[in-house]
Design a protein around this motif. Structure first.
Motif: not given
Lengths: 239, 301
Positions: A51, A53, A72-73, A76-77, A82, A102, A105
């Motif tokens: 991710c 981080m 990271t974002e 995730v998208r 995570h 969550a 988005t």
């Protein structure tokens, strides 16, 4: 054919300190893979590296796309959820708000979809429904772990990274959570990468296992084989 | 009695302005743990912009809206260009940057518009808002405008997905990222909103304190006292704290006058208002650092 998640030659650093030296593994679509290892072996770091981080070098590809260096974002998208160590609860917000974050988005056109996903989450974890309007920080540890898994589900992930979901929980709660993780994997077709201290539990759930030691993969194979390995049995299973 | 009501009413009007500035301070504090010392000077600069527009013949309200929008964009730009590179900088560097910003805004305003005190118009009609002579039309207008702004912000943060994402980013940036929230953009947005709210406060107060580059100095101090009193981690508390400080300073002056009239001894009066604010700051910091409604933050080390 390449794997769903493919990691090779992964190095990771905390400041000047190198935590991963050469980590590589692959995860099939729809599968559950577990990373085992002692404290400090680099399990959590591996999840964080995926991710972005922590500072990482090497190759990570998710569904054919290289993702090293992506914020990271945006990882995730792409569909990577995570569930972090410590559960990452938004403590002063309600359970409902924790879940809706969550879904942020997706934009506003997705109201009906969000409700549908909330219903699915409450079907997995009915206890959260009772606590909808409660402040999330007041939930018990088990409930917060359920909330963390639920928040990840609200992202409609294709891959879930689970960082010690059993940590600090009573055995009965742990069993319940692992049962639901299996259901999520089967019903919602979410692939999973699981990091666990509790090796017996993890090997039961996962189809493939990798053993890490000081930032390197030292053993890999189907869970059943790893379970029967003498060293693993002595070091991690305790018999 | 009538005088007392008058004092409380005008205290509420001042308090409304402190509340806005306090909220601006808190919005930046909760997401970055920094107190923006330049908040007041940014508001002053926005007020000058609106004054300039009015001088050029733009109507009051259009000028007001333009100044708020420009301030919003300005806030976003300051975060993006000046503070973004300092994300991991030690706190002292950030403080120095804030003080630098304060000095820059102050002297640039002085250079462009001079340090001469200027009159600033009030947009509120005298007749419509006159409440039986208890409180001036401008003060009623100030309370109304700030209440509208504060309620709008409340609705935004409480009920919209973007507001929720901003709160999430402030409370737990790591988790927010993992939920797909672009935390950096939320920070910039927070700066923009803070600058816009500050601008509203500046334009409301300028009619009372007159327009000059140092007009926000005292106000920032009162706002800071209000934010601390209510709890610097709690936006609602900070707003309430702002109102409380506004009323309190007037009451102190009022009762000081009463005592002086009856005993002939001057203990406290108008001149000590700012001292009261400072005493509040010191008392809160020593007795209850988290403020009346604040949260005690425990940091794991």
């Amino acid at each position: 054919m390449t794997a769903f998640l493919e990691v090779s030659g992964l190095k990771a650093f905390y400041g000047q300190t190198q935590a991963l030296y050469d980590v590589g593994f692959a995860l099939e679509k729809g599968g559950i893979t577990t990373l085992l290892g002692a404290n400090g072996a680099g399990k959590t770091t591996t999840l964080r590296a995926i991710c972005n981080m922590v500072r990482a070098e090497g190759r990570i590809s998710f569904d054919g796309q290289p993702i090293v260096g992506r914020p990271t974002e945006s990882v995730v998208r792409l569909g990577v959820a995570h569930v972090p160590e410590g559960r990452g609860t938004f403590t002063t917000m309600t359970v409902d708000e924790n879940l809706r974050i969550a879904a942020y988005t997706r934009g506003r056109s997705a109201k009906a979809d969000v409700q549908q996903d909330l219903d699915m989450v409450f079907e997995y974890f009915p206890r959260l429904k009772e606590r909808m309007q409660q402040q999330a920080g007041t939930l018990s540890g088990g409930e917060q772990q359920m909330l963390a898994v639920s928040r990840a589900l609200m992202l409609r992930p294709r891959l879930m990274l689970l960082d010690e979901p059993s940590f600090g929980l009573a055995p009965l709660i742990v069993q319940e959570i692992f049962r639901i993780l299996r259901r999520i994997n089967e019903e919602s077709k979410v692939s999973m990468l699981l990091v666990e201290q509790n090796a017996a539990l993890a090997l039961d759930l996962a189809d493939h296992a990798y053993v890490l030691e000081t930032g390197r993969v030292v053993m890999a194979g189907p869970s059943a084989d790893v379970k029967n390995d003498e060293n693993v049995r002595k070091s991690y299973l305790g018999y | 009695m009538e005088q007392l009501i008058q004092q409380v009413a005008s205290g509420l009007a001042n308090g409304a302005i402190y509340a806005c500035v306090a909220l601006a301070l808190v919005m930046i504090f909760v997401s970055t743990s920094h107190i923006n010392f330049a908040q007041g000077e940014m508001a002053m600069f926005s007020t000058y912009l609106s004054w300039q527009l009015i001088q050029w013949g733009v109507g009051y309200w259009p000028a007001f809206v333009i100044a708020v929008l420009v301030s919003f964009v300005g806030g976003v730009l300051i975060e993006r260009t000046i503070l973004r590179p300092l994300h991991t900088a030690p706190i002292l560097s950030v403080v120095v940057v804030f003080i630098g910003l304060l000095a820059v805004f102050n002297s640039v305003a002085g250079t462009i518009w001079s340090y001469l005190i200027k009159e600033y118009p009030s947009p509120f009609p005298k007749e419509a808002l006159d409440l039986a002579g208890l409180i001036g039309a401008h003060q009623v207008g100030v309370v109304i405008v700030t209440l509208v702004v504060l309620s709008a912000l409340y609705v935004f943060f409480r009920y919209t997905p973007l507001g929720l994402a901003m709160r999430a980013a402030a409370q737990n940036p790591v988790s927010a990222r993992l939920a797909g929230v672009r935390v950096d953009s939320m920070l910039a947005l927070g700066w923009g909103l803070a600058a816009a709210v500050g601008a509203v406060a500046g334009m409301m107060v300028a009619h009372i304190v007159y327009l000059e580059p140092n007009m926000m100095g005292g106000i920032l101090l009162y706002a800071f006292a209000g934010a601390l009193l209510g709890g610097i981690t709690n936006p609602g508390g900070a707003v309430l704290g702002g109102f409380m400080v506004g009323v309190l300073e007037n009451l102190v002056a009022f009762f000081g006058n009463v005592i002086e009239k009856q005993t002939g001894v001057y203990i406290i009066g108008n001149g000590e208002k700012l001292t009261v604010a400072l005493i509040i700051v010191i008392c809160v910091l020593t007795l209850k650092p988290s403020g009346l409604f604040g949260r005690v933050v425990v940091t794991r080390v």
